[in-house]
Design a protein around this motif. Structure first.
Motif: not given
Lengths: 116, 116
Positions: A6, A9-10, A89, A91, A107-110, A112, B37, B39-43, B88
């Protein structure tokens, strides 16, 4: 690719700006999901694509949210006129089979998103 | 709509201790997924359970599904600092046609801290 990616990232946006968030699913995956995760909560469903067809957009919170997957691979989630409540975030997840039924979602890292 | 309740909401254990996280659904479960998960990362996908009574293990993590109770549990044996994170549970759905669908509803997460 090896996994779901993704970008960015931010993202920091001023209220009222439009943003575009990109998702590159695993090659060959038919199903693509977008989720929104608020701080301290579990992810919440936004929309689902089967190849290029958007079959479910029941989770999109308003008409400011728009998603597309024109060639059945890369997907973009666009948010128009961002509001502070959009900060979260975002996702993306992909899975091999249609509907993602009883199938592992990767899942991707998302991304934020912070809206000031 | 389906709701998933996780308990406890947070857990602090000493390294080497066993622990259990529970996930209870308000409706019939059609596929139950466990993710981790950071913190700050994907699943990160851990396990998927499809049938009542099913039990799966990976390294020191075991998950069980009790369909009658609409409940799943995740058990970690001899916890390590690397197990720390947010766990989760996610449940699949049925679409309008009554077929399984990967649109996931998630619990709020359980924050696990493991002290060395």
């Amino acid at each position: 690719g090896a996994g779901v990616s993704q970008s960015p990232r931010y993202k920091v946006a001023k209220r009222g700006q439009d943003v575009a968030l990109r998702c590159d699913p695993i090659s060959g995956h038919v199903s693509l999901f977008w989720y929104q995760q608020a701080l301290g909560q579990g992810p919440e469903f936004l929309t689902y694509f089967q190849n290029e067809a958007q079959l479910d957009k029941s989770g999109l919170p308003s008409d400011r949210f728009f998603a597309e997957r024109p060639e059945g691979s890369v997907s973009t989630l666009k948010i128009q006129r961002t509001q502070q409540e959009d900060s979260a975030v975002y996702l993306c997840a992909s899975s091999l089979f249609p509907r993602g039924a009883r199938d592992t979602q990767y899942f991707g890292p998302g991304t934020r998103l912070t809206v000031l | 709509s389906q709701e998933l309740e996780q308990s406890p909401q947070s857990l602090i254990v000493q390294e080497g201790k066993n622990l259990t996280i529970n996930c209870t659904s308000s409706k019939t479960l059609y596929g139950l997924y466990w993710y981790k998960q950071k913190y700050g990362e994907g699943l990160i996908f851990l396990m998927m359970l499809q049938k009542g009574g099913e039990e799966k293990s990976h390294e020191k993590i075991t998950a069980k599904l009790d369909e009658k109770k609409q409940q799943s549990s995740l058990h970690i044996t001899a916890s390590q600092p690397s197990h720390a994170g947010i766990y989760l549970c996610g449940a699949g759905a049925l679409n309008a046609g009554g077929t399984s669908y990967g649109k996931l509803t998630f619990g709020q997460g359980t924050i696990l801290t493991v002290h060395p």
